[in-house]
Scaffold this active site. Structure first.
Site, mmCIF file in Angstrom:
data_model
loop_
_atom_site.group_PDB
_atom_site.id
_atom_site.type_symbol
_atom_site.label_atom_id
_atom_site.label_comp_id
_atom_site.label_asym_id
_atom_site.label_seq_id
_atom_site.Cartn_x
_atom_site.Cartn_y
_atom_site.Cartn_z
ATOM 1 N N LYS A 172 -10.924 -0.665 10.226
ATOM 2 C CA LYS A 172 -11.089 -1.883 9.425
ATOM 3 C C LYS A 172 -11.495 -3.076 10.284
ATOM 4 O O LYS A 172 -11.692 -4.176 9.770
ATOM 5 C CB LYS A 172 -9.797 -2.194 8.672
ATOM 6 C CG LYS A 172 -9.388 -1.119 7.655
ATOM 7 C CD LYS A 172 -8.119 -1.503 6.932
ATOM 8 C CE LYS A 172 -7.566 -0.350 6.104
ATOM 9 N NZ LYS A 172 -8.434 0.015 4.974
ATOM 10 N N HIS B 186 0.862 -1.186 0.000
ATOM 11 C CA HIS B 186 0.000 0.000 0.000
ATOM 12 C C HIS B 186 0.896 1.233 0.000
ATOM 13 O O HIS B 186 1.986 1.225 0.571
ATOM 14 C CB HIS B 186 -0.877 -0.040 1.259
ATOM 15 C CG HIS B 186 -1.978 0.958 1.286
ATOM 16 N ND1 HIS B 186 -1.765 2.298 1.553
ATOM 17 C CD2 HIS B 186 -3.322 0.827 1.103
ATOM 18 C CE1 HIS B 186 -2.921 2.932 1.531
ATOM 19 N NE2 HIS B 186 -3.883 2.070 1.260
ATOM 20 N N GLN C 269 -4.671 -5.233 7.117
ATOM 21 C CA GLN C 269 -5.596 -6.231 6.581
ATOM 22 C C GLN C 269 -5.526 -7.559 7.321
ATOM 23 O O GLN C 269 -6.308 -8.467 7.014
ATOM 24 C CB GLN C 269 -5.310 -6.459 5.088
ATOM 25 C CG GLN C 269 -5.486 -5.239 4.214
ATOM 26 C CD GLN C 269 -6.925 -4.754 4.167
ATOM 27 O OE1 GLN C 269 -7.872 -5.498 4.400
ATOM 28 N NE2 GLN C 269 -7.106 -3.467 3.870
ATOM 29 N N CYS D 116 -4.634 2.171 -3.937
ATOM 30 C CA CYS D 116 -3.401 2.722 -3.343
ATOM 31 C C CYS D 116 -2.227 1.766 -3.524
ATOM 32 O O CYS D 116 -1.364 1.645 -2.651
ATOM 33 C CB CYS D 116 -3.593 3.057 -1.867
ATOM 34 S SG CYS D 116 -4.795 4.364 -1.554
ATOM 35 N N ASP E 85 2.905 -4.024 8.149
ATOM 36 C CA ASP E 85 1.606 -3.386 7.936
ATOM 37 C C ASP E 85 0.540 -4.442 8.185
ATOM 38 O O ASP E 85 0.353 -5.348 7.383
ATOM 39 C CB ASP E 85 1.541 -2.853 6.502
ATOM 40 C CG ASP E 85 0.169 -2.322 6.112
ATOM 41 O OD1 ASP E 85 -0.779 -2.411 6.921
ATOM 42 O OD2 ASP E 85 0.032 -1.822 4.978
#
Length: 406
Positions: free
Chosen positions: A222, A119, A199, A360, A196
Protein backbone atom coordinates in the site's frame (compact mmCIF):
# COMPACT_ATOMS: atom_id res chain seq x y z
CA UNK A 1 3.06 16.36 -7.22
CA UNK A 2 1.70 16.11 -10.78
CA UNK A 3 5.13 15.22 -12.19
CA UNK A 4 5.25 12.13 -9.93
CA UNK A 5 2.77 10.37 -12.21
CA UNK A 6 5.63 10.02 -14.71
CA UNK A 7 7.37 7.67 -12.25
CA UNK A 8 4.54 5.11 -12.49
CA UNK A 9 4.57 3.24 -15.84
CA UNK A 10 1.28 1.44 -15.22
CA UNK A 11 -0.63 4.73 -15.14
CA UNK A 12 0.29 5.54 -18.74
CA UNK A 13 -2.13 3.20 -20.46
CA UNK A 14 -5.67 3.09 -21.74
CA UNK A 15 -8.37 0.93 -20.17
CA UNK A 16 -11.47 0.26 -22.25
CA UNK A 17 -10.42 3.00 -24.65
CA UNK A 18 -9.92 5.66 -21.96
CA UNK A 19 -6.83 6.90 -20.09
CA UNK A 20 -6.53 4.98 -16.84
CA UNK A 21 -7.69 6.83 -13.72
CA UNK A 22 -6.52 4.69 -10.81
CA UNK A 23 -8.50 5.38 -7.62
CA UNK A 24 -7.93 2.18 -5.69
CA UNK A 25 -4.71 2.82 -3.76
CA UNK A 26 -6.27 1.91 -0.40
CA UNK A 27 -6.42 -1.65 -1.76
CA UNK A 28 -2.93 -1.53 -3.28
CA UNK A 29 -0.76 1.28 -4.53
CA UNK A 30 1.05 1.37 -7.84
CA UNK A 31 4.84 1.01 -7.98
CA UNK A 32 7.27 3.65 -9.22
CA UNK A 33 10.10 2.90 -11.60
CA UNK A 34 12.58 3.27 -8.75
CA UNK A 35 11.05 0.28 -6.95
CA UNK A 36 10.66 -1.78 -10.11
CA UNK A 37 14.31 -1.14 -10.98
CA UNK A 38 15.46 -2.10 -7.48
CA UNK A 39 13.64 -5.43 -7.82
CA UNK A 40 15.08 -6.00 -11.28
CA UNK A 41 18.57 -5.18 -10.03
CA UNK A 42 18.22 -7.70 -7.20
CA UNK A 43 17.14 -10.52 -9.52
CA UNK A 44 19.64 -9.60 -12.24
CA UNK A 45 22.70 -8.95 -10.13
CA UNK A 46 22.69 -10.45 -6.63
CA UNK A 47 19.79 -12.89 -6.23
CA UNK A 48 20.86 -15.11 -3.36
CA UNK A 49 19.75 -16.32 0.02
CA UNK A 50 20.65 -14.23 3.04
CA UNK A 51 22.54 -14.79 6.29
CA UNK A 52 23.69 -18.34 5.55
CA UNK A 53 26.32 -17.86 2.87
CA UNK A 54 29.73 -16.18 2.83
CA UNK A 55 29.97 -15.76 -0.94
CA UNK A 56 29.74 -12.34 -2.57
CA UNK A 57 26.14 -12.56 -3.79
CA UNK A 58 24.93 -13.81 -0.43
CA UNK A 59 26.72 -11.00 1.38
CA UNK A 60 25.27 -8.38 -0.97
CA UNK A 61 21.75 -9.80 -0.57
CA UNK A 62 22.14 -9.84 3.23
CA UNK A 63 23.31 -6.24 3.23
CA UNK A 64 20.30 -5.19 1.14
CA UNK A 65 17.84 -7.18 3.27
CA UNK A 66 19.14 -5.92 6.59
CA UNK A 67 19.62 -2.45 5.13
CA UNK A 68 15.90 -2.41 4.38
CA UNK A 69 15.21 -3.27 8.02
CA UNK A 70 17.22 -0.26 9.12
CA UNK A 71 15.27 1.92 6.66
CA UNK A 72 12.01 0.69 8.20
CA UNK A 73 13.34 1.39 11.69
CA UNK A 74 14.14 4.94 10.69
CA UNK A 75 10.86 5.34 8.78
CA UNK A 76 8.72 4.65 11.87
CA UNK A 77 11.28 5.92 14.42
CA UNK A 78 11.72 2.65 16.30
CA UNK A 79 14.54 2.40 18.82
CA UNK A 80 16.26 -0.66 17.37
CA UNK A 81 16.18 -3.04 14.42
CA UNK A 82 15.34 -5.69 17.03
CA UNK A 83 11.85 -4.17 17.03
CA UNK A 84 11.35 -4.61 13.26
CA UNK A 85 10.01 -8.01 12.16
CA UNK A 86 9.44 -8.65 8.46
CA UNK A 87 6.17 -10.46 7.70
CA UNK A 88 3.93 -11.08 4.69
CA UNK A 89 1.77 -8.06 5.52
CA UNK A 90 -0.50 -6.41 8.06
CA UNK A 91 -2.69 -9.51 8.41
CA UNK A 92 0.27 -11.74 9.26
CA UNK A 93 1.65 -9.16 11.67
CA UNK A 94 -1.60 -8.89 13.62
CA UNK A 95 -2.03 -12.65 13.70
CA UNK A 96 1.50 -12.98 15.07
CA UNK A 97 0.62 -10.67 17.98
CA UNK A 98 -2.67 -12.47 18.59
CA UNK A 99 -1.11 -15.94 18.59
CA UNK A 100 2.25 -15.27 20.20
CA UNK A 101 1.48 -12.47 22.67
CA UNK A 102 -2.24 -12.59 23.46
CA UNK A 103 -3.14 -16.27 23.30
CA UNK A 104 -0.71 -17.44 26.03
CA UNK A 105 -1.49 -14.52 28.35
CA UNK A 106 -5.21 -13.82 28.31
CA UNK A 107 -7.77 -15.59 30.47
CA UNK A 108 -11.47 -15.51 31.24
CA UNK A 109 -12.55 -12.09 32.43
CA UNK A 110 -9.85 -10.22 30.54
CA UNK A 111 -11.03 -7.69 27.95
CA UNK A 112 -10.05 -7.10 24.34
CA UNK A 113 -11.39 -3.82 22.93
CA UNK A 114 -11.75 -3.08 19.21
CA UNK A 115 -13.74 -0.60 17.12
CA UNK A 116 -16.67 -1.72 14.93
CA UNK A 117 -14.80 -0.20 11.97
CA UNK A 118 -11.91 -2.66 12.03
CA UNK A 119 -10.77 -4.47 8.91
CA UNK A 120 -11.50 -8.17 9.25
CA UNK A 121 -7.74 -8.75 9.61
CA UNK A 122 -7.87 -6.86 12.90
CA UNK A 123 -11.11 -8.39 14.08
CA UNK A 124 -11.14 -12.12 13.37
CA UNK A 125 -7.80 -12.86 15.10
CA UNK A 126 -9.16 -11.31 18.29
CA UNK A 127 -12.42 -13.23 17.98
CA UNK A 128 -10.35 -16.39 17.90
CA UNK A 129 -8.27 -15.35 20.91
CA UNK A 130 -11.44 -14.56 22.86
CA UNK A 131 -12.94 -17.95 22.01
CA UNK A 132 -9.75 -19.79 22.99
CA UNK A 133 -9.11 -17.95 26.25
CA UNK A 134 -12.55 -16.93 27.49
CA UNK A 135 -11.63 -13.25 27.23
CA UNK A 136 -14.40 -10.75 26.53
CA UNK A 137 -14.61 -8.78 23.28
CA UNK A 138 -15.77 -5.17 23.68
CA UNK A 139 -16.09 -2.30 21.21
CA UNK A 140 -15.60 1.43 21.43
CA UNK A 141 -18.84 3.13 20.35
CA UNK A 142 -18.60 4.93 17.02
CA UNK A 143 -20.13 8.32 16.40
CA UNK A 144 -22.51 8.66 13.44
CA UNK A 145 -19.65 9.75 11.15
CA UNK A 146 -17.36 6.91 12.24
CA UNK A 147 -15.18 8.95 14.58
CA UNK A 148 -14.38 8.15 18.22
CA UNK A 149 -15.20 10.38 21.16
CA UNK A 150 -12.40 10.23 23.74
CA UNK A 151 -14.79 10.47 26.68
CA UNK A 152 -16.56 7.31 25.55
CA UNK A 153 -13.22 5.64 24.88
CA UNK A 154 -12.17 6.40 28.45
CA UNK A 155 -15.42 4.95 29.80
CA UNK A 156 -14.98 1.72 27.82
CA UNK A 157 -11.44 0.96 29.04
CA UNK A 158 -11.31 -0.70 32.46
CA UNK A 159 -8.76 -2.35 34.75
CA UNK A 160 -9.65 -5.64 33.02
CA UNK A 161 -8.67 -4.28 29.59
CA UNK A 162 -5.57 -6.18 28.49
CA UNK A 163 -5.52 -5.35 24.76
CA UNK A 164 -6.87 -2.56 22.60
CA UNK A 165 -6.51 -3.35 18.89
CA UNK A 166 -7.51 -0.66 16.41
CA UNK A 167 -6.76 1.05 13.13
CA UNK A 168 -5.04 4.41 12.95
CA UNK A 169 -6.86 5.31 9.72
CA UNK A 170 -10.08 3.67 8.55
CA UNK A 171 -9.89 1.95 5.16
CA UNK A 172 -13.58 2.77 4.62
CA UNK A 173 -14.13 6.21 6.12
CA UNK A 174 -10.66 7.75 6.04
CA UNK A 175 -11.11 8.59 9.73
CA UNK A 176 -7.88 9.43 11.56
CA UNK A 177 -8.11 8.18 15.14
CA UNK A 178 -6.28 9.83 18.10
CA UNK A 179 -3.92 6.92 18.72
CA UNK A 180 -1.52 8.79 21.01
CA UNK A 181 -4.31 9.84 23.38
CA UNK A 182 -5.89 6.37 23.34
CA UNK A 183 -2.52 4.73 24.01
CA UNK A 184 -2.18 6.89 27.11
CA UNK A 185 -5.58 5.73 28.36
CA UNK A 186 -4.73 2.08 27.66
CA UNK A 187 -1.40 2.25 29.45
CA UNK A 188 -2.99 3.95 32.46
CA UNK A 189 -4.83 0.64 32.96
CA UNK A 190 -1.67 -1.43 32.24
CA UNK A 191 -3.05 -2.60 28.91
CA UNK A 192 -1.34 -3.06 25.55
CA UNK A 193 -2.31 -1.27 22.32
CA UNK A 194 -1.99 -2.92 18.90
CA UNK A 195 -2.33 -0.56 15.93
CA UNK A 196 -3.28 -1.46 12.36
CA UNK A 197 -1.24 1.04 10.37
CA UNK A 198 -2.02 -0.30 6.90
CA UNK A 199 -3.76 2.95 5.86
CA UNK A 200 -1.62 5.38 7.85
CA UNK A 201 2.00 4.38 7.17
CA UNK A 202 1.73 5.14 3.41
CA UNK A 203 0.15 8.57 3.91
CA UNK A 204 1.55 10.23 7.01
CA UNK A 205 4.57 10.33 9.28
CA UNK A 206 4.52 7.57 11.87
CA UNK A 207 6.58 7.82 15.05
CA UNK A 208 5.89 4.74 17.14
CA UNK A 209 7.76 6.17 20.10
CA UNK A 210 5.81 9.42 20.08
CA UNK A 211 2.54 7.50 19.66
CA UNK A 212 3.72 5.22 22.49
CA UNK A 213 2.17 2.14 20.89
CA UNK A 214 3.15 -1.40 21.81
CA UNK A 215 2.65 -3.02 18.40
CA UNK A 216 2.25 -1.43 14.97
CA UNK A 217 1.54 -3.37 11.76
CA UNK A 218 1.64 -2.27 8.13
CA UNK A 219 2.03 -3.58 4.57
CA UNK A 220 4.47 -2.66 1.84
CA UNK A 221 2.09 -3.00 -1.10
CA UNK A 222 0.00 0.00 0.00
CA UNK A 223 3.08 2.26 0.08
CA UNK A 224 4.67 1.70 -3.36
CA UNK A 225 6.46 -1.53 -2.38
CA UNK A 226 5.81 -5.07 -3.70
CA UNK A 227 3.07 -7.35 -2.46
CA UNK A 228 3.98 -10.01 0.09
CA UNK A 229 6.12 -7.88 2.42
CA UNK A 230 4.97 -6.28 5.65
CA UNK A 231 6.25 -5.18 9.02
CA UNK A 232 5.44 -5.81 12.64
CA UNK A 233 6.89 -3.28 15.04
CA UNK A 234 6.86 -4.42 18.63
CA UNK A 235 8.44 -2.96 21.74
CA UNK A 236 11.61 -4.95 22.35
CA UNK A 237 10.67 -6.01 25.88
CA UNK A 238 7.37 -7.47 24.62
CA UNK A 239 8.90 -9.26 21.63
CA UNK A 240 11.48 -10.79 23.95
CA UNK A 241 8.68 -12.39 25.96
CA UNK A 242 7.00 -13.90 22.90
CA UNK A 243 7.60 -17.31 21.34
CA UNK A 244 7.82 -17.85 17.57
CA UNK A 245 4.82 -19.31 15.76
CA UNK A 246 6.81 -20.65 12.78
CA UNK A 247 9.81 -22.89 13.25
CA UNK A 248 12.80 -23.99 11.20
CA UNK A 249 15.41 -22.51 8.93
CA UNK A 250 16.44 -18.94 9.58
CA UNK A 251 15.01 -18.58 13.08
CA UNK A 252 17.05 -21.24 14.87
CA UNK A 253 20.22 -20.87 16.91
CA UNK A 254 20.99 -24.40 18.17
CA UNK A 255 19.20 -27.64 17.33
CA UNK A 256 19.54 -30.95 19.17
CA UNK A 257 17.47 -34.08 18.68
CA UNK A 258 15.10 -33.13 21.48
CA UNK A 259 15.63 -29.42 22.18
CA UNK A 260 16.26 -26.28 20.15
CA UNK A 261 16.89 -22.61 20.80
CA UNK A 262 16.09 -19.52 18.79
CA UNK A 263 18.02 -16.65 17.33
CA UNK A 264 17.81 -13.25 18.97
CA UNK A 265 15.37 -10.58 17.89
CA UNK A 266 14.07 -10.00 15.29
CA UNK A 267 15.18 -13.13 13.46
CA UNK A 268 13.47 -15.58 15.80
CA UNK A 269 10.18 -14.57 14.15
CA UNK A 270 11.42 -14.96 10.56
CA UNK A 271 11.45 -18.71 9.96
CA UNK A 272 12.43 -20.04 6.54
CA UNK A 273 13.86 -18.13 3.62
CA UNK A 274 12.69 -14.55 4.18
CA UNK A 275 10.98 -12.26 1.70
CA UNK A 276 14.26 -10.90 0.35
CA UNK A 277 13.10 -9.24 -2.86
CA UNK A 278 10.10 -7.79 -1.05
CA UNK A 279 12.35 -6.22 1.57
CA UNK A 280 14.60 -4.80 -1.14
CA UNK A 281 11.54 -3.29 -2.81
CA UNK A 282 10.25 -1.95 0.50
CA UNK A 283 13.58 -0.27 1.15
CA UNK A 284 13.45 1.37 -2.28
CA UNK A 285 9.85 2.48 -1.66
CA UNK A 286 10.83 4.10 1.65
CA UNK A 287 13.66 5.94 -0.12
CA UNK A 288 11.15 7.17 -2.69
CA UNK A 289 8.55 8.32 -0.15
CA UNK A 290 11.10 10.01 2.08
CA UNK A 291 12.58 11.88 -0.88
CA UNK A 292 9.11 13.37 -1.49
CA UNK A 293 8.41 13.85 2.21
CA UNK A 294 5.61 12.25 4.20
CA UNK A 295 4.39 15.69 5.29
CA UNK A 296 3.90 16.65 1.63
CA UNK A 297 2.17 13.35 0.89
CA UNK A 298 -0.23 13.76 3.82
CA UNK A 299 -1.03 17.34 2.85
CA UNK A 300 -1.63 16.28 -0.76
CA UNK A 301 -3.85 13.33 0.13
CA UNK A 302 -5.94 15.33 2.60
CA UNK A 303 -6.35 18.08 0.02
CA UNK A 304 -7.59 15.57 -2.55
CA UNK A 305 -10.02 14.10 -0.03
CA UNK A 306 -11.46 17.56 0.69
CA UNK A 307 -11.76 18.27 -3.02
CA UNK A 308 -13.43 14.92 -3.64
CA UNK A 309 -15.96 15.46 -0.84
CA UNK A 310 -16.74 18.92 -2.23
CA UNK A 311 -17.19 17.69 -5.82
CA UNK A 312 -19.11 14.52 -5.00
CA UNK A 313 -21.42 16.41 -2.64
CA UNK A 314 -22.70 18.26 -5.68
CA UNK A 315 -24.06 15.05 -7.23
CA UNK A 316 -27.74 14.74 -6.38
CA UNK A 317 -28.64 11.39 -4.85
CA UNK A 318 -25.07 10.54 -3.77
CA UNK A 319 -24.40 9.70 -0.11
CA UNK A 320 -20.90 10.18 1.37
CA UNK A 321 -19.91 8.23 4.48
CA UNK A 322 -17.49 9.34 7.17
CA UNK A 323 -16.36 12.68 8.58
CA UNK A 324 -16.87 15.85 6.58
CA UNK A 325 -13.44 17.11 7.70
CA UNK A 326 -10.18 15.53 8.83
CA UNK A 327 -10.09 12.48 6.62
CA UNK A 328 -7.22 10.79 4.86
CA UNK A 329 -7.20 10.30 1.08
CA UNK A 330 -10.36 8.37 0.30
CA UNK A 331 -14.08 8.88 -0.11
CA UNK A 332 -16.67 6.13 0.35
CA UNK A 333 -20.12 6.65 -1.10
CA UNK A 334 -23.29 5.21 -2.58
CA UNK A 335 -25.11 6.53 -5.64
CA UNK A 336 -28.82 6.31 -4.93
CA UNK A 337 -30.05 2.73 -5.05
CA UNK A 338 -27.51 1.68 -7.68
CA UNK A 339 -25.47 -1.24 -6.36
CA UNK A 340 -21.81 -0.28 -5.84
CA UNK A 341 -20.70 -3.14 -8.11
CA UNK A 342 -22.79 -1.64 -10.91
CA UNK A 343 -21.31 1.77 -10.23
CA UNK A 344 -17.80 0.33 -10.39
CA UNK A 345 -18.61 -1.54 -13.60
CA UNK A 346 -19.82 1.59 -15.39
CA UNK A 347 -16.81 3.56 -14.15
CA UNK A 348 -14.47 0.81 -15.33
CA UNK A 349 -15.94 1.17 -18.81
CA UNK A 350 -14.74 4.79 -18.59
CA UNK A 351 -11.24 3.71 -17.51
CA UNK A 352 -11.81 4.62 -13.84
CA UNK A 353 -10.76 2.05 -11.24
CA UNK A 354 -12.50 2.16 -7.86
CA UNK A 355 -13.30 -0.46 -5.21
CA UNK A 356 -16.81 -1.72 -4.46
CA UNK A 357 -18.10 -4.07 -1.77
CA UNK A 358 -17.89 -4.28 2.01
CA UNK A 359 -14.11 -3.58 2.02
CA UNK A 360 -13.49 -6.38 4.54
CA UNK A 361 -15.53 -4.38 7.09
CA UNK A 362 -18.91 -6.07 7.32
CA UNK A 363 -19.71 -4.88 10.88
CA UNK A 364 -19.00 -1.31 9.78
CA UNK A 365 -21.33 -1.71 6.81
CA UNK A 366 -24.10 -2.65 9.23
CA UNK A 367 -23.25 0.40 11.35
CA UNK A 368 -23.60 2.52 8.19
CA UNK A 369 -26.84 0.69 7.31
CA UNK A 370 -25.38 -0.28 3.94
CA UNK A 371 -24.79 -3.71 2.43
CA UNK A 372 -21.88 -2.36 0.40
CA UNK A 373 -20.31 0.92 -0.70
CA UNK A 374 -18.14 2.32 -3.47
CA UNK A 375 -14.72 3.71 -2.54
CA UNK A 376 -12.38 6.03 -4.39
CA UNK A 377 -8.95 6.26 -2.78
CA UNK A 378 -6.09 8.55 -3.68
CA UNK A 379 -2.33 8.65 -3.43
CA UNK A 380 0.60 10.82 -4.36
CA UNK A 381 0.18 10.18 -8.12
CA UNK A 382 -3.44 11.39 -8.21
CA UNK A 383 -4.62 14.95 -8.78
CA UNK A 384 -7.81 16.99 -9.04
CA UNK A 385 -8.22 16.02 -12.69
CA UNK A 386 -8.64 12.39 -11.64
CA UNK A 387 -11.45 13.37 -9.31
CA UNK A 388 -13.05 15.46 -12.05
CA UNK A 389 -13.04 12.34 -14.23
CA UNK A 390 -14.64 10.39 -11.40
CA UNK A 391 -17.42 12.99 -11.17
CA UNK A 392 -18.00 12.79 -14.94
CA UNK A 393 -18.10 9.01 -14.68
CA UNK A 394 -20.65 9.14 -11.88
CA UNK A 395 -22.82 11.51 -13.90
CA UNK A 396 -22.73 8.96 -16.75
CA UNK A 397 -23.64 6.26 -14.25
CA UNK A 398 -26.70 8.30 -13.23
CA UNK A 399 -27.68 8.62 -16.88
CA UNK A 400 -27.24 4.89 -17.44
CA UNK A 401 -29.44 4.05 -14.44
CA UNK A 402 -31.69 7.04 -15.01
CA UNK A 403 -34.89 5.31 -13.95
CA UNK A 404 -33.48 4.87 -10.42
CA UNK A 405 -33.27 8.66 -9.98
CA UNK A 406 -36.71 9.58 -11.40
Amino acid sequence: MKSLKNDFPILHQQVNGHPLVYLDSAATSQKPLQVIQALEEYYRSYNSNVHRGVHTLGSKATDAYEGAREKVRRFIHARSIKEIVFTRGTTTSINLVARSYALPRLKAGDEIILTPAEHHSNLIPWQQVAKATGATLKYFPLEADGTLELGKVRETITSRTKIVAMQQVSNVLGTVHPIKEIAQLVHAQSGVIVVDGAQSAPHMKVDVRDLNVDFFAFSGHKMCAPTGIGVLYGREELLEQMEPVEFGGEMIDYVDLYESSWKELPWKFEGGTPIIAGAVGLGAAIDYLEAIGLDHIEEHDRKLARYAVERLSQIEGLTIYGPKEDRMGLVTFNLGDVHPHDVATVLDAEGIAIRAGHHCCQPLMRHLQATATARASFYLYNDEADIDQLVKGLQKTKEYFGNVFR
